[in-house]
Write a protein that holds these residues in place. Structure first.
Motif, PDB file in Angstrom:
ATOM      1  N   ASP A  60      -6.712 -15.184  27.978  1.00  0.00           N
ATOM      2  CA  ASP A  60      -7.714 -14.474  27.161  1.00  0.00           C
ATOM      3  C   ASP A  60      -6.831 -14.121  25.868  1.00  0.00           C
ATOM      4  OD1 ASP A  60     -10.183 -14.691  26.041  1.00  0.00           O
ATOM      5  OD2 ASP A  60     -10.497 -12.754  26.539  1.00  0.00           O
ATOM      6  N   LEU A  61      -5.897 -13.078  26.291  1.00  0.00           N
ATOM      7  CA  LEU A  61      -5.450 -12.423  25.297  1.00  0.00           C
ATOM      8  C   LEU A  61      -4.512 -13.398  24.485  1.00  0.00           C
ATOM      9  CD1 LEU A  61      -4.463  -9.849  23.810  1.00  0.00           C
ATOM     10  CD2 LEU A  61      -2.679  -9.344  25.833  1.00  0.00           C
ATOM     11  N   LEU A  62      -3.998 -14.203  25.100  1.00  0.00           N
ATOM     12  CA  LEU A  62      -3.041 -15.233  24.207  1.00  0.00           C
ATOM     13  C   LEU A  62      -3.822 -15.957  23.376  1.00  0.00           C
ATOM     14  CD1 LEU A  62      -0.593 -16.270  27.198  1.00  0.00           C
ATOM     15  CD2 LEU A  62      -0.200 -14.737  25.307  1.00  0.00           C
ATOM     16  N   ARG A  63      -4.948 -16.255  23.601  1.00  0.00           N
ATOM     17  CA  ARG A  63      -5.969 -17.086  22.788  1.00  0.00           C
ATOM     18  C   ARG A  63      -6.082 -15.953  21.710  1.00  0.00           C
ATOM     19  NH1 ARG A  63     -10.039 -18.787  27.261  1.00  0.00           N
ATOM     20  NH2 ARG A  63      -8.950 -20.734  28.119  1.00  0.00           N
ATOM     21  N   ILE A  64      -6.341 -14.653  21.911  1.00  0.00           N
ATOM     22  CA  ILE A  64      -6.858 -13.864  20.918  1.00  0.00           C
ATOM     23  C   ILE A  64      -5.785 -13.804  19.936  1.00  0.00           C
ATOM     24  CG2 ILE A  64      -7.342 -11.262  20.413  1.00  0.00           C
ATOM     25  CD1 ILE A  64      -8.898 -11.528  23.221  1.00  0.00           C
ATOM     26  N   GLY A  65      -4.279 -13.570  20.412  1.00  0.00           N
ATOM     27  CA  GLY A  65      -3.373 -13.764  19.570  1.00  0.00           C
ATOM     28  C   GLY A  65      -3.157 -14.711  18.554  1.00  0.00           C
ATOM     29  N   ARG A  66      -3.496 -15.905  19.297  1.00  0.00           N
ATOM     30  CA  ARG A  66      -3.520 -17.218  18.269  1.00  0.00           C
ATOM     31  C   ARG A  66      -4.721 -17.100  17.148  1.00  0.00           C
ATOM     32  NH1 ARG A  66      -3.455 -22.652  21.208  1.00  0.00           N
ATOM     33  NH2 ARG A  66      -3.003 -23.239  18.874  1.00  0.00           N
ATOM     34  N   ILE A  67      -5.602 -16.721  17.548  1.00  0.00           N
ATOM     35  CA  ILE A  67      -6.905 -16.603  16.670  1.00  0.00           C
ATOM     36  C   ILE A  67      -6.660 -15.636  15.407  1.00  0.00           C
ATOM     37  CG2 ILE A  67      -9.278 -15.676  16.498  1.00  0.00           C
ATOM     38  CD1 ILE A  67      -9.795 -16.881  19.316  1.00  0.00           C
ATOM     39  N   ILE A  68      -6.043 -14.352  16.023  1.00  0.00           N
ATOM     40  CA  ILE A  68      -5.685 -13.197  14.921  1.00  0.00           C
ATOM     41  C   ILE A  68      -4.625 -14.085  14.018  1.00  0.00           C
ATOM     42  CG2 ILE A  68      -4.528 -11.312  14.480  1.00  0.00           C
ATOM     43  CD1 ILE A  68      -6.182 -10.404  17.119  1.00  0.00           C
ATOM     44  N   GLY A  69      -3.396 -14.826  14.641  1.00  0.00           N
ATOM     45  CA  GLY A  69      -2.285 -15.066  13.628  1.00  0.00           C
ATOM     46  C   GLY A  69      -2.804 -16.254  12.918  1.00  0.00           C
ATOM     47  N   LEU A  70      -3.712 -17.190  13.392  1.00  0.00           N
ATOM     48  CA  LEU A  70      -4.101 -18.152  12.567  1.00  0.00           C
ATOM     49  C   LEU A  70      -5.011 -17.550  11.302  1.00  0.00           C
ATOM     50  CD1 LEU A  70      -5.179 -20.908  15.240  1.00  0.00           C
ATOM     51  CD2 LEU A  70      -3.230 -21.138  13.344  1.00  0.00           C
ATOM     52  N   ARG A  71      -5.954 -16.778  11.672  1.00  0.00           N
ATOM     53  CA  ARG A  71      -6.800 -16.263  10.584  1.00  0.00           C
ATOM     54  C   ARG A  71      -6.122 -15.513   9.512  1.00  0.00           C
ATOM     55  NH1 ARG A  71     -11.389 -18.003  11.551  1.00  0.00           N
ATOM     56  NH2 ARG A  71     -12.491 -17.755  13.408  1.00  0.00           N
ATOM     57  N   MET A  72      -4.806 -14.624   9.961  1.00  0.00           N
ATOM     58  CA  MET A  72      -4.115 -13.854   9.195  1.00  0.00           C
ATOM     59  C   MET A  72      -3.310 -14.907   8.185  1.00  0.00           C
ATOM     60  SD  MET A  72      -4.797 -10.731   9.124  1.00  0.00           S
ATOM     61  CE  MET A  72      -3.382  -9.982   7.911  1.00  0.00           C
ATOM     62  N   SER A  73      -2.760 -15.897   8.552  1.00  0.00           N
ATOM     63  CA  SER A  73      -2.192 -16.971   8.092  1.00  0.00           C
ATOM     64  C   SER A  73      -2.954 -17.855   7.142  1.00  0.00           C
ATOM     65  CB  SER A  73      -1.439 -18.028   8.839  1.00  0.00           C
ATOM     66  OG  SER A  73      -0.470 -17.298  10.025  1.00  0.00           O
ATOM     67  N   ALA A  74      -4.356 -17.923   7.342  1.00  0.00           N
ATOM     68  CA  ALA A  74      -5.050 -18.411   6.310  1.00  0.00           C
ATOM     69  C   ALA A  74      -5.252 -17.835   5.282  1.00  0.00           C
ATOM     70  CB  ALA A  74      -6.424 -18.806   7.192  1.00  0.00           C
ATOM     71  N   VAL A  75      -5.614 -16.322   5.444  1.00  0.00           N
ATOM     72  CA  VAL A  75      -5.571 -15.397   4.275  1.00  0.00           C
ATOM     73  C   VAL A  75      -4.250 -15.206   3.582  1.00  0.00           C
ATOM     74  CG1 VAL A  75      -5.875 -12.727   4.064  1.00  0.00           C
ATOM     75  CG2 VAL A  75      -7.431 -13.880   5.670  1.00  0.00           C
ATOM     76  N   ASP A  76      -3.145 -15.223   4.309  1.00  0.00           N
ATOM     77  CA  ASP A  76      -1.992 -15.187   3.367  1.00  0.00           C
ATOM     78  C   ASP A  76      -1.940 -16.433   2.338  1.00  0.00           C
ATOM     79  OD1 ASP A  76       0.441 -13.828   2.917  1.00  0.00           O
ATOM     80  OD2 ASP A  76       1.565 -15.369   3.976  1.00  0.00           O
ATOM     81  N   HIS A  77      -2.188 -17.714   3.148  1.00  0.00           N
ATOM     82  CA  HIS A  77      -1.986 -18.995   2.187  1.00  0.00           C
ATOM     83  C   HIS A  77      -3.343 -18.758   1.004  1.00  0.00           C
ATOM     84  CE1 HIS A  77       0.162 -20.905   4.806  1.00  0.00           C
ATOM     85  NE2 HIS A  77       0.612 -21.608   4.292  1.00  0.00           N
TER      86      HIS A  77
END
Length: 116
Positions: A60-77
């Motif tokens: 579950d933590l690994l999924r959460i890490g992916r969610i956070i990473g994807l969201r922050m990457s979206a904001v960066d774009h």
């Protein structure tokens, strides 16, 4: 006495703590800009985001890490699109795609049985 989720053991708690710290290290670069370059503040921000999702297990933590990473990457774009004289549409499309992927993982997290 520290309590653990039902069925979890202290070793599971240690694994969560260990993976959390690895996740903080991996996600830290995405938070340095918003933290004004302060690595301690960036690490605290990452931990806060992880805790906000309430990880229940290492998978579950690994999924959460992916969610956070994807969201922050979206904001960066989106940030890049504001600074770019180039193809703004491409930045927005990629941000939307990253956000959709994060949403999909979030839904799968809610639907998936807890792995321990």
């Amino acid at each position: 006495m520290k309590s653990y989720p039902m069925g979890a053991s202290p070793s599971a708690g240690n694994a969560l703590a260990s993976v959390t710290e690895t996740m903080v290290d991996v996600l830290l670069p995405l938070f340095l800009g918003p933290a004004g370059g302060d690595p301690q503040l960036a690490a605290a921000m990452v931990r806060d985001r992880i805790e906000g999702y309430g990880p229940r297990s290492v998978p579950d933590l690994l999924r959460i890490g992916r969610i956070i990473g994807l969201r922050m990457s979206a904001v960066d774009h989106l940030r890049l699109s504001m600074e770019s004289d180039g193809d703004v549409r491409q930045c927005w499309d990629l941000a939307a795609s990253l956000s959709r992927e994060a949403d999909q993982i979030l839904r799968s997290r809610d639907e998936a049985p807890l792995a321990r």
